[in-house]
Write an enzyme that holds these catalytic residues in place. Structure first.
Site, PDB file in Angstrom:
ATOM      1  N   HIS A 348       0.819  -1.215   0.000  1.00  0.00           N
ATOM      2  CA  HIS A 348       0.000   0.000   0.000  1.00  0.00           C
ATOM      3  C   HIS A 348       0.851   1.261   0.000  1.00  0.00           C
ATOM      4  O   HIS A 348       0.589   2.206  -0.723  1.00  0.00           O
ATOM      5  CB  HIS A 348      -0.889   0.027   1.252  1.00  0.00           C
ATOM      6  CG  HIS A 348      -1.957  -1.007   1.208  1.00  0.00           C
ATOM      7  ND1 HIS A 348      -2.770  -1.285   2.261  1.00  0.00           N
ATOM      8  CD2 HIS A 348      -2.336  -1.833   0.212  1.00  0.00           C
ATOM      9  CE1 HIS A 348      -3.612  -2.233   1.920  1.00  0.00           C
ATOM     10  NE2 HIS A 348      -3.363  -2.586   0.690  1.00  0.00           N
ATOM     11  N   ARG A 455      -4.712   1.299 -15.397  1.00  0.00           N
ATOM     12  CA  ARG A 455      -4.570  -0.073 -14.883  1.00  0.00           C
ATOM     13  C   ARG A 455      -5.691  -0.324 -13.879  1.00  0.00           C
ATOM     14  O   ARG A 455      -5.596   0.080 -12.725  1.00  0.00           O
ATOM     15  CB  ARG A 455      -3.229  -0.236 -14.185  1.00  0.00           C
ATOM     16  CG  ARG A 455      -2.008  -0.205 -15.097  1.00  0.00           C
ATOM     17  CD  ARG A 455      -0.749  -0.398 -14.242  1.00  0.00           C
ATOM     18  NE  ARG A 455       0.409  -0.746 -15.026  1.00  0.00           N
ATOM     19  CZ  ARG A 455       1.412   0.093 -15.298  1.00  0.00           C
ATOM     20  NH1 ARG A 455       1.373   1.328 -14.864  1.00  0.00           N
ATOM     21  NH2 ARG A 455       2.448  -0.319 -16.005  1.00  0.00           N
ATOM     22  N   ARG A 491      -7.602  -0.485 -19.344  1.00  0.00           N
ATOM     23  CA  ARG A 491      -7.145  -1.866 -19.515  1.00  0.00           C
ATOM     24  C   ARG A 491      -7.910  -2.740 -18.535  1.00  0.00           C
ATOM     25  O   ARG A 491      -8.002  -2.412 -17.349  1.00  0.00           O
ATOM     26  CB  ARG A 491      -5.649  -1.990 -19.241  1.00  0.00           C
ATOM     27  CG  ARG A 491      -5.215  -3.437 -19.392  1.00  0.00           C
ATOM     28  CD  ARG A 491      -3.785  -3.651 -19.104  1.00  0.00           C
ATOM     29  NE  ARG A 491      -3.467  -3.457 -17.709  1.00  0.00           N
ATOM     30  CZ  ARG A 491      -2.215  -3.478 -17.257  1.00  0.00           C
ATOM     31  NH1 ARG A 491      -1.221  -3.625 -18.108  1.00  0.00           N
ATOM     32  NH2 ARG A 491      -1.975  -3.337 -15.986  1.00  0.00           N
ATOM     33  N   ASN A 609       7.092  -3.574 -20.601  1.00  0.00           N
ATOM     34  CA  ASN A 609       7.587  -4.239 -19.390  1.00  0.00           C
ATOM     35  C   ASN A 609       7.483  -5.757 -19.539  1.00  0.00           C
ATOM     36  O   ASN A 609       8.455  -6.493 -19.328  1.00  0.00           O
ATOM     37  CB  ASN A 609       6.772  -3.813 -18.157  1.00  0.00           C
ATOM     38  CG  ASN A 609       6.683  -2.315 -18.012  1.00  0.00           C
ATOM     39  OD1 ASN A 609       7.551  -1.591 -18.485  1.00  0.00           O
ATOM     40  ND2 ASN A 609       5.630  -1.843 -17.364  1.00  0.00           N
ATOM     41  N   ARG A 620      10.944  -9.663 -14.900  1.00  0.00           N
ATOM     42  CA  ARG A 620      11.049  -8.200 -14.791  1.00  0.00           C
ATOM     43  C   ARG A 620      11.273  -7.738 -13.355  1.00  0.00           C
ATOM     44  O   ARG A 620      11.676  -6.610 -13.111  1.00  0.00           O
ATOM     45  CB  ARG A 620       9.794  -7.530 -15.375  1.00  0.00           C
ATOM     46  CG  ARG A 620       8.537  -7.803 -14.598  1.00  0.00           C
ATOM     47  CD  ARG A 620       7.290  -7.402 -15.369  1.00  0.00           C
ATOM     48  NE  ARG A 620       6.767  -6.113 -14.940  1.00  0.00           N
ATOM     49  CZ  ARG A 620       5.609  -5.602 -15.359  1.00  0.00           C
ATOM     50  NH1 ARG A 620       4.872  -6.257 -16.238  1.00  0.00           N
ATOM     51  NH2 ARG A 620       5.190  -4.446 -14.936  1.00  0.00           N
ATOM     52  N   CYS A 657       2.983   1.760 -23.878  1.00  0.00           N
ATOM     53  CA  CYS A 657       2.583   2.186 -22.538  1.00  0.00           C
ATOM     54  C   CYS A 657       3.424   1.545 -21.434  1.00  0.00           C
ATOM     55  O   CYS A 657       3.144   1.734 -20.259  1.00  0.00           O
ATOM     56  CB  CYS A 657       1.104   1.930 -22.294  1.00  0.00           C
ATOM     57  SG  CYS A 657       0.680   0.186 -22.269  1.00  0.00           S
TER      58      CYS A 657
HETATM   59  C1  PEP Z   1       3.594  -3.645 -19.491  1.00  0.00           C
HETATM   60  O1  PEP Z   1       3.700  -4.856 -19.288  1.00  0.00           O
HETATM   61  O2  PEP Z   1       4.443  -2.973 -20.109  1.00  0.00           O
HETATM   62  C2  PEP Z   1       2.435  -2.919 -18.967  1.00  0.00           C
HETATM   63  C3  PEP Z   1       2.222  -1.659 -19.291  1.00  0.00           C
HETATM   64  O3  PEP Z   1       1.630  -3.575 -18.116  1.00  0.00           O
HETATM   65  P1  PEP Z   1       2.006  -3.810 -16.581  1.00  0.00           P
HETATM   66  O4  PEP Z   1       3.277  -3.068 -16.309  1.00  0.00           O
HETATM   67  O5  PEP Z   1       0.847  -3.329 -15.803  1.00  0.00           O
HETATM   68  O6  PEP Z   1       2.170  -5.294 -16.535  1.00  0.00           O
HETATM   69 MG    MG Z   2       2.010  -5.967 -18.577  1.00  0.00          MG
END
Ligand code: PEP
Ligand code: MG
Length: 732
Positions: A348, A455, A491, A609, A620, A657
């Site tokens: 949080h 998100r 999304r 990402n 990641r 994004c």
């Molecule tokens: C991504 O994977 O680049 C993305 C924007 O989604 P998230 O970071 O929420 O997985």
């Molecule tokens: Mg993602």
């Protein structure tokens, strides 16, 4: 009873008389894990300073090693009993020993002994534990656990590596969360009166929380914007439920009834929670306990009659753990950075810190034991480290960087209302990635053109629960209201992997990032997705709506998700003015399904990402891999260019994004490859705009082409790209 500053001999005398014990002794931890008898009432005075036990040796050593109390009617027949003739302890049969712990570390052991074999009653145990807690503060204040060498060490610089939760820098004095004075009084004269004080304080605390949630708190003392705006509800409402939870309050009341003051009772219950905490593995339960600790701090403040901490400008907050409401308070007080010993990227406090743009690091070990009241620190959340008591040169160097950044930020602020455009006129649309309503105000403060990624799971992660249709619709409506005429890409839920809800599907997978997550769950359990789609349509209420699906791996998955949306849209009353449907491109397999995919989507947004992690098979979240593979590498650029070419040919809108778009060099590279819509966290918007505005794209494109052509298997083009940017006076 004893005051917080009572000298140890006086303290043992008082405890002995309070508990009707013939002996009371304090053993203090010395360097080398040695417990030294430091004060005693009842044992031979000349044993003080002489009697020493190793951790794990004898009953005292076991209590120190395990961190658990021992209540022994016949201590001398305990198998671990270690006889020390110099103490004269033969006549004392029964023994109660409790650990003296602070911030997760054992600082010593407090013990009472009696001649008669007896088991100490629960209320006696409680009193001794409470005294131990007070003693921990006294020892910490006196630096008692520091030997001579550590005394010197307390003046030397120390570096604490950490993981970065929110990047940025801060240089300033440290302030330690929860380091308020130990309760002055431990035993209450009148438990009924004490219960009334407690109940008054609970009400004041809950009122304070209500105000925080309603956003009616006045701005912070340093004139910082009030972070308690209504937009923080997601996190705080979940937190308020914890605050109203009868269980822990009842426990505090029980302890007060046993004779302790309200403050001592709160500390006792918090200590118990902390101990339980250590055994909890589940990150979400740990987060709940962090909330409770946060509340305990607020309750103590309410008992003390003051609410908001005061800090020097630029202070760096150091905490073991931090709850969301306390973070908001500290932010309002003017802190410039946060270092927490325990905290996760999805906790949080991290969610709030990110929304506030407050540099934050987590996972430091032992900093609370090392920090001294007058210390200064450098918080380098870019590199992930805290430098405590930095050398003069180090501090000066960081201050220079910080000042340069502030100056640059002031310069960038002037760009807010200008369109994002390269020097030679290529227009680029810069948009925001948003997860919490708290971040919506950044639309105006950055001049972003819209929300390129909302998100939807973040709100639920922050609340720790799935929201029902009406609650979701309220959130989405707020987003659309705040955006006005600016576009928003919603999304759908992207749960699983590292984004887990406490009541979500059990994660017994070896590799959850590639497991049953995100759209895969949504398609197997369509009820959740349908309710979300309904909420989105409800919130749109006839306005334009754009929906994109995460983690799509096959065209069939996209079709199935889109069909659910269309089924809901057919029933929506009123229907959205326009309904655009698209997908994220995060799974490389989609690259080989582009003809079918591009024929059916209105837009594609690259989630760099996840795309990176699946392209390079590199988690990641793994710090060891963070710098190993680069988005500015030939294979990534080839993929992105190919995608751009194909989307353009198909007339499909394309954006990026993932975090990649927020870094100026990456953003410039993306624009050079043909991308003209970039969505990013708020902090990236103005630096990217500045970089683009200073670049002549016509000059840069052939340079990039030549670099890619002659890469010769190089793992990254970052160095030559950065060199080119520097040569052209661009800020990388
Ligand atoms: C991504 O994977 O680049 C993305 C924007 O989604 P998230 O970071 O929420 O997985
Ligand atoms: Mg993602």
């Amino acid at each position: 009873m004893a005051s917080g500053a009572a000298p140890l001999p006086q303290l043992v005398r008082l405890v002995a008389s309070e508990l009707v014990a013939e002996v009371c002794s304090i053993y203090v931890m010395r360097p080398g894990d040695i417990l030294e008898l430091t004060a005693t009432e009842g044992l031979r005075p000349d044993a003080v300073g002489r009697t020493r036990l190793r951790v794990g040796e004898g009953i005292i050593g076991i209590v120190a090693a395990t961190g658990k109390l021992l209540n022994l009617p016949d201590a001398q027949n305990h198998p671990a009993f270690a006889y020390r003739p110099e103490t004269g302890e033969e006549p004392f049969i029964s023994l109660l020993a409790v650990p003296v712990r602070r911030a997760g570390h054992t600082m010593g052991v407090l013990a009472v002994q009696n001649r008669a074999p007896r088991s100490y009653a629960e209320d006696e145990v409680e009193v001794l534990e409470t005294v131990a807690m007070l003693l921990a503060e006294v020892l910490a204040a006196a630096g008692a656990s520091d030997g001579a060498e550590e005394g010197v060490a307390a003046t030397l610089p120390r570096r604490f590596p950490a993981s970065s939760l929110v990047p940025g820098l801060a240089v300033g004095p440290v302030v330690v969360h929860g380091s308020g004075p130990a309760p002055r009084r431990l035993l209450a004269d009148d438990p009924e009166q004490e219960l009334a004080r407690l109940s008054g304080a609970v009400k004041a605390m809950q009122r304070g929380l209500d105000e925080l949630i309603a956003g009616s708190l006045p701005p912070g003392g340093n004139g910082a914007a009030d972070p308690g705006s209504s937009a923080t509800r997601e996190v705080l409402e979940a937190y308020r439920l914890v605050a109203a939870d009868a269980g822990w309050l009842r426990r505090v009341q029980d302890v007060v009834r046993s004779g302790l003051t309200a403050e001592a009772a709160v500390n006792r219950v918090t200590g118990e929670l902390r101990d339980r905490m250590r055994r909890i593995v589940d990150p979400y339960l740990r987060e709940r306990v962090a909330d409770l600790e946060d509340l305990a701090g607020r309750l103590l403040a309410a008992l003390d009659g003051h609410a908001r901490p005061e800090v020097a400008p630029g202070a760096i907050l150091i905490a073991r753990r931090l709850g969301p409401a306390d973070l908001l308070d500290w932010h309002a007080a003017g802190i410039a950075g946060v270092a927490v010993e325990e905290g996760s990227a999805n906790g949080h406090a991290a969610i709030i810190a990110r929304a506030l743009g407050l540099p934050t690091i987590a996972g430091l070990r032992g900093v609370l034991e090392s920090v001294e009241p007058e210390d200064e620190a450098v918080l380098d959340a870019d590199e992930g480290q805290l430098i405590l008591r930095p050398e003069v040169d180090t501090k000066a160097a960081y201050r220079r960087v910080l000042e340069a950044r502030l100056a640059r930020r002031a310069e960038w602020a002037g760009l807010r209302d200008r369109p994002a455009m390269t020097r030679d006129g290529t227009k680029v649309s810069l948009m925001l990635n948003v997860g919490l309503a708290l971040e919506l105000e950044q639309l105006d403060s950055t001049g972003a053109e819209g929300i390129g990624l909302f998100r939807t799971e973040t709100v639920m992660l922050a609340r720790g629960a799935v929201l029902d249709v009406a609650e979701q619709a309220a959130v989405y409506r707020r987003v659309l209201d705040a955006a006005g005429t600016r576009p928003v890409l919603f999304r759908t839920l992207d749960l699983g992997g590292d984004k887990l809800l406490p009541d979500g599907p059990p994660q017994a997978e070896d590799n959850p990032a590639m497991g049953w997550r995100s759209l895969r769950v949504a398609l197997d359990r369509p009820g959740l997705l349908r309710r979300q789609l309904r909420a989105l349509l409800l919130a749109a209420a006839g306005r334009a709506l754009s929906v994109m699906f995460p983690m799509v791996a096959t065209v069939a998955e996209y079709r199935a998700a889109r069909a659910l949306l269309m089924a809901e849209a057919a029933r929506a009353e009123p229907a959205p003015k326009t309904l655009r449907v698209g997908t994220m491109l995060e799974v490389p397999a989609l690259m080989w399904q582009l003809p079918e995919l591009l024929a059916e989507v209105d837009f594609v947004s690259v989630g760099s990402n996840d795309l990176m992690q699946f392209l390079f098979a590199a988690d990641r979240g793994a710090p060891a891999l963070a710098a190993r593979y680069d988005v500015l590498s030939p294979p990534v650029l080839d993929l992105l260019e190919e995608l751009c070419r194909r989307a353009e040919a198909a007339g499909v809108a394309l954006s990026v994004c993932g975090e990649m778009a927020s870094r100026p060099l990456e953003a410039l590279t993306l624009v050079s490859l043909g991308y003209t819509a970039l969505s990013m966290p708020a902090l990236g918007i103005l630096p990217v705009k500045a970089m683009l505005g200073a670049t002549d794209l016509r000059a840069f494109r052939p340079v990039l082409g030549a670099m890619r052509h002659s890469a010769g298997g190089a793992p990254s083009l970052r160095e030559p790209l950065a060199a080119w940017a520097r040569e052209h006076g661009l800020e990388v």
